[in-house]
Design a protein around this motif. Structure first.
Motif, PDB file in Angstrom:
ATOM      1  N   PRO A 114       0.804  -1.230   0.000  1.00  0.00           N
ATOM      2  CA  PRO A 114       0.000   0.000   0.000  1.00  0.00           C
ATOM      3  C   PRO A 114       0.839   1.283   0.000  1.00  0.00           C
ATOM      4  O   PRO A 114       0.464   2.262  -0.636  1.00  0.00           O
ATOM      5  CB  PRO A 114      -0.849  -0.121   1.270  1.00  0.00           C
ATOM      6  N   VAL A 124      -6.595  -0.861   0.856  1.00  0.00           N
ATOM      7  CA  VAL A 124      -6.195  -0.051   2.023  1.00  0.00           C
ATOM      8  C   VAL A 124      -6.248   1.436   1.661  1.00  0.00           C
ATOM      9  O   VAL A 124      -6.774   2.268   2.413  1.00  0.00           O
ATOM     10  CB  VAL A 124      -4.772  -0.438   2.500  1.00  0.00           C
ATOM     11  N   LYS A 128      -8.753   4.411   2.969  1.00  0.00           N
ATOM     12  CA  LYS A 128      -8.239   5.662   3.554  1.00  0.00           C
ATOM     13  C   LYS A 128      -8.873   6.879   2.884  1.00  0.00           C
ATOM     14  O   LYS A 128      -9.133   7.887   3.543  1.00  0.00           O
ATOM     15  CB  LYS A 128      -6.715   5.725   3.392  1.00  0.00           C
TER      16      LYS A 128
END
Ligand code: NDP
Length: 283
Positions: A114, A124, A128
């Motif tokens: 990531p 991921v 976010k």
């Protein structure tokens, strides 16, 4: 006539500020690298990869290109990704999509670290973005945000309509506009009365993939119109989703195709690579 948003000029200024920062880092002995992997010989992908390489050279990144044959297996590609994940010279990894059909692109994306996922496609990073706590922004929607900012338009409180809900453009675009306090509507192929919904938009972002489908009936007088589409018209000429000639007098600001969103996507990739490099090497 509305003002044309010059994506080439905005992207140039983004790249120039990255270039200045990269020069400062180099003076301290810090080098940043981007690995670009292409599988097969899709002509459009080859052009994108070449442009990414040129942009790396311009800003001063080291670029590592891996051109793999179309018969490459998923396992072989995953092994390369693993190698790049563990290579400290490489701060960002980009696997050019689409990959050949026998390779599952989701598996490949899931295997990119990531913190090296400069396309921001890894779950991921997608998560976010959803919660507004991100290092990387997906390149095309981030480029659109820069173009809107370049017009001086305040997003907070505005009616924003995004046409398209893909994972790489429409959905993250809606999220970024929401983070800036826009009142966001997302349209798609099942949306009813599309023209009517769009004509309420102070800011309209078209990411559909249908040549010139957005005509002046879809545009509110004085709107900011951003055209993400990259299509071919009946003469094989590159064009957007917006019928530029038809809409340009009604919009206050409008992006052309080519020369609008396209150049921004690469500039934002360079921005993400710089972010990754600083995260890896300046802490
Ligand atoms: P997708 O095909 O993944 O998504 C298209 C979206 O448009 C879908 O959500 C679809 O709805 C919606 N749609 C299709 N037809 C209609 C319609 N008649 N009315 C309303 N909505 C419709 O495309 P992408 O998001 O990947 O790309 C969109 C465009 O942007 C393409 O032209 C692509 O080439 C371009 N692009 C440009 C980039 C750049 O750097 N300039 C980068 C990435 C993309 P549904 O979900 O219901 O199917």
């Amino acid at each position: 006539m509305g003002q044309i948003i010059d994506g080439k000029a905005v992207s140039q200024s983004v790249k120039d500020s990255i270039k200045a920062e990269v020069a400062e880092l180099k003076a301290k002995g810090i080098e940043i690298g981007l690995a670009v992997v292409i599988v097969g010989d899709d002509p459009a992908s080859k052009v994108y990869v070449r442009n990414k390489k040129l942009a790396c050279e311009y800003v001063g990144f080291n670029s590592y290109e891996y051109a793999l044959p179309a018969e490459t297996t998923e396992q072989e590609l995953l092994e390369l990704v693993d190698k790049l994940n563990n290579d400290d010279k490489v701060d960002g990894i980009l696997v050019q999509l689409p990959v050949p059909k026998h390779i599952n692109d989701k598996v490949v994306i899931d295997n990119i670290r990531p913190d090296k996922d400069v396309d921001a496609f890894h779950p991921v990073n997608v998560g976010k973005i959803m919660i507004g706590d991100y290092s990387f922004l997906p390149c095309t929607p981030a480029g659109v945000m820069e173009l809107i900012a370049s017009t001086g338009t305040e997003i907070a409180g505005k009616e924003c309509v995004v046409i398209g809900r893909s994972n790489i453009v429409g959905k993250p675009q809606a999220m970024l506009l929401l983070h800036k306090n826009g009142t966001v509507t997302v349209c798609h192929s099942k949306t009813k009365n599309l023209a009517e919904v769009c004509s309420r938009a102070d800011i309209l972002v078209a990411a559909v993939g249908r040549a010139k489908m957005i005509t002046k009936e879809y545009i509110k007088e004085g709107a900011v119109v951003i055209d993400v589409g990259m299509n071919r018209d009946e003469n094989g000429k590159l064009c957007g989703d917006v019928d530029f000639e038809d809409c340009k007098d009604k919009a206050l600001f409008i992006t052309p195709v080519p020369g609008g969103v396209g150049p921004m996507t690469i500039a934002m990739l360079m921005q993400n690579t710089l972010t990754a490099g600083k995260e890896h090497k300046c802490k």
